[in-house]
Design a protein around this motif. Structure first.
Motif, mmCIF file in Angstrom:
data_model
loop_
_atom_site.group_PDB
_atom_site.id
_atom_site.type_symbol
_atom_site.label_atom_id
_atom_site.label_comp_id
_atom_site.label_asym_id
_atom_site.label_seq_id
_atom_site.Cartn_x
_atom_site.Cartn_y
_atom_site.Cartn_z
ATOM 1 N N UNK A 8 0.862 -1.173 0.000
ATOM 2 C CA UNK A 8 0.000 0.000 0.000
ATOM 3 C C UNK A 8 0.899 1.224 0.000
ATOM 4 N N UNK A 9 0.791 2.120 -1.003
ATOM 5 C CA UNK A 9 1.668 3.292 -1.047
ATOM 6 C C UNK A 9 1.544 4.153 0.199
ATOM 7 N N UNK A 10 0.418 4.048 0.910
ATOM 8 C CA UNK A 10 0.236 4.856 2.104
ATOM 9 C C UNK A 10 0.942 4.310 3.321
ATOM 10 N N UNK A 11 1.492 3.094 3.223
ATOM 11 C CA UNK A 11 2.177 2.502 4.357
ATOM 12 C C UNK A 11 3.671 2.767 4.263
ATOM 13 N N UNK A 12 4.286 3.046 5.376
ATOM 14 C CA UNK A 12 5.731 3.222 5.394
ATOM 15 C C UNK A 12 6.405 1.874 5.312
ATOM 16 N N UNK A 13 7.684 1.881 4.950
ATOM 17 C CA UNK A 13 8.436 0.643 4.816
ATOM 18 C C UNK A 13 8.444 -0.111 6.143
ATOM 19 N N UNK A 14 8.182 -1.426 6.072
ATOM 20 C CA UNK A 14 8.198 -2.252 7.263
ATOM 21 C C UNK A 14 6.881 -2.251 8.015
ATOM 22 N N UNK A 15 5.835 -1.619 7.448
ATOM 23 C CA UNK A 15 4.567 -1.486 8.161
ATOM 24 C C UNK A 15 3.568 -2.583 7.809
ATOM 25 N N UNK A 16 4.027 -3.681 7.266
ATOM 26 C CA UNK A 16 3.105 -4.769 6.938
ATOM 27 C C UNK A 16 2.450 -5.287 8.208
ATOM 28 N N UNK A 17 1.159 -5.556 8.126
ATOM 29 C CA UNK A 17 0.391 -5.925 9.299
ATOM 30 C C UNK A 17 -0.319 -7.256 9.084
ATOM 31 N N UNK A 18 -0.755 -7.833 10.174
ATOM 32 C CA UNK A 18 -1.610 -9.014 10.113
ATOM 33 C C UNK A 18 -2.796 -8.727 9.208
ATOM 34 N N UNK A 19 -3.152 -9.710 8.387
ATOM 35 C CA UNK A 19 -4.306 -9.541 7.513
ATOM 36 C C UNK A 19 -5.008 -10.884 7.337
ATOM 37 N N UNK A 20 -6.232 -10.826 6.837
ATOM 38 C CA UNK A 20 -7.010 -12.016 6.527
ATOM 39 C C UNK A 20 -7.425 -11.929 5.063
ATOM 40 N N UNK A 21 -6.597 -12.476 4.167
ATOM 41 C CA UNK A 21 -6.871 -12.346 2.738
ATOM 42 C C UNK A 21 -8.130 -13.064 2.286
ATOM 43 N N UNK A 22 -8.642 -13.992 3.090
ATOM 44 C CA UNK A 22 -9.889 -14.688 2.796
ATOM 45 C C UNK A 22 -10.419 -15.223 4.120
ATOM 46 N N UNK A 23 -11.710 -15.529 4.216
ATOM 47 C CA UNK A 23 -12.243 -16.079 5.464
ATOM 48 C C UNK A 23 -11.501 -17.357 5.869
ATOM 49 N N UNK A 24 -10.967 -17.373 7.085
ATOM 50 C CA UNK A 24 -10.215 -18.527 7.569
ATOM 51 C C UNK A 24 -8.750 -18.521 7.213
ATOM 52 N N UNK A 25 -8.295 -17.567 6.419
ATOM 53 C CA UNK A 25 -6.876 -17.445 6.055
ATOM 54 C C UNK A 25 -6.279 -16.255 6.789
ATOM 55 N N UNK A 26 -5.159 -16.486 7.473
ATOM 56 C CA UNK A 26 -4.521 -15.444 8.275
ATOM 57 C C UNK A 26 -3.061 -15.323 7.860
ATOM 58 N N UNK A 27 -2.641 -14.117 7.528
ATOM 59 C CA UNK A 27 -1.252 -13.836 7.172
ATOM 60 C C UNK A 27 -0.614 -13.021 8.281
ATOM 61 N N UNK A 28 0.491 -13.559 8.834
ATOM 62 C CA UNK A 28 1.264 -12.862 9.859
ATOM 63 C C UNK A 28 2.649 -12.554 9.294
ATOM 64 N N UNK A 29 2.867 -11.344 8.785
ATOM 65 C CA UNK A 29 4.149 -10.992 8.182
ATOM 66 C C UNK A 29 5.284 -11.016 9.206
ATOM 67 N N UNK A 30 6.451 -11.491 8.767
ATOM 68 C CA UNK A 30 7.637 -11.456 9.615
ATOM 69 C C UNK A 30 7.501 -12.255 10.896
ATOM 70 N N UNK A 31 6.732 -13.334 10.852
ATOM 71 C CA UNK A 31 6.474 -14.118 12.057
ATOM 72 C C UNK A 31 7.758 -14.771 12.586
ATOM 73 N N UNK A 32 8.631 -15.182 11.682
ATOM 74 C CA UNK A 32 9.940 -15.722 12.067
ATOM 75 C C UNK A 32 10.988 -14.636 11.921
ATOM 76 N N UNK A 33 11.751 -14.364 12.991
ATOM 77 C CA UNK A 33 12.832 -13.403 12.861
ATOM 78 C C UNK A 33 14.001 -14.046 12.113
ATOM 79 N N UNK A 34 15.035 -13.261 11.856
ATOM 80 C CA UNK A 34 16.128 -13.751 11.020
ATOM 81 C C UNK A 34 16.825 -14.951 11.642
ATOM 82 N N UNK A 35 17.050 -14.933 12.953
ATOM 83 C CA UNK A 35 17.705 -16.075 13.595
ATOM 84 C C UNK A 35 16.863 -17.338 13.445
ATOM 85 N N UNK A 36 15.553 -17.222 13.651
ATOM 86 C CA UNK A 36 14.674 -18.376 13.507
ATOM 87 C C UNK A 36 14.654 -18.865 12.064
ATOM 88 N N UNK A 37 14.689 -17.944 11.112
ATOM 89 C CA UNK A 37 14.734 -18.336 9.709
ATOM 90 C C UNK A 37 16.013 -19.104 9.398
#
Length: 229
Positions: A8-37
């Protein structure tokens, strides 16, 4: 650099948020940090070693899938599961690491329950598939219907960003939603979206953090099959 295709052009860099792209689907951005990855990439490298290691999959039509994969817990083949891998070796056990991650993922996505979707208390994952997407690899729209359970699917992304397509439950045609999955992102889909058609349209080469030491994209999907008992 990170892909910005659907930002979204209105969001600053790194501002991705939890979202539900469809009913029952949940996206959690950056859930694993770099060490965990990095730890999970290292584990995937161990799981990929033979026997029962990384392999290409031939479809019933004769074509080869462009991704290569490793099965854990049960060996997936089109369209079912068994206990012996393509090379005749027993499939590697389902790792406690992935059981813990998947149960925590469902708990954070749904809580005790969300919209009638069973929460972590009843979630018993028993198998995982690790897919490696080299540059140019993709995954056609498909349903995950080879399990005896309708429990949510947990999907973890590592490495290059991809364009993920989440469709409807009836057909491979529209309506669908395209969105990015980046390294460290968690996607859980269950309930009304459990049997939605989904796939990877393309990967975006060069978007992985060099610190991962990974070329391409890894996707780890964890499922409850109820086929082990």
């Amino acid at each position: 650099m990170q892909g910005e295709l659907f930002d979204d052009p209105g969001e600053s860099s790194g501002a991705r948020r939890r979202s539900e792209p469809a009913p029952g689907a949940v996206l959690l951005p950056g859930w694993l940090d770099l060490d965990a990855q990095r730890r999970l990439v290292g584990a995937c490298r161990e799981w990929a070693r033979p026997p029962a290691g990384l392999h290409a999959v031939r479809m019933p039509t004769g074509g080869m899938m462009s991704v290569r994969m490793v099965s854990l817990g049960l060996y997936w083949y089109p369209y079912g599961y068994r206990r012996v891998a393509e090379d005749g070796a027993p499939v590697k056990p389902f790792p406690p690491l992935l059981r813990e991650l998947a149960r925590r993922a469902v708990a954070e996505a749904y809580g005790p329950a969300l919209g009638g979707i069973a929460g972590a208390a009843s979630y018993e994952p028993d198998t995982a598939i690790v897919n490696h997407y080299a540059h140019g690899a993709k995954m056609g729209l498909h349903q995950d219907r080879d399990e005896r359970a309708d429990a949510p699917v947990v999907s973890l992304s590592l490495g290059d960003t991809c364009v993920f397509r989440l469709g409807n439950t009836e057909t491979r045609t529209r309506p669908w939603t395209d969105f990015e999955l980046r390294s460290g992102d968690l996607l859980v889909f269950g309930g009304p979206s459990r049997f939605a058609y989904h796939g990877v349209v393309r990967t975006l080469p060069g978007t992985a953090d060099p610190a991962l030491g990974l070329v391409g994209r890894l996707n780890v999907t964890v499922r409850e099959t109820r086929l082990g008992t």
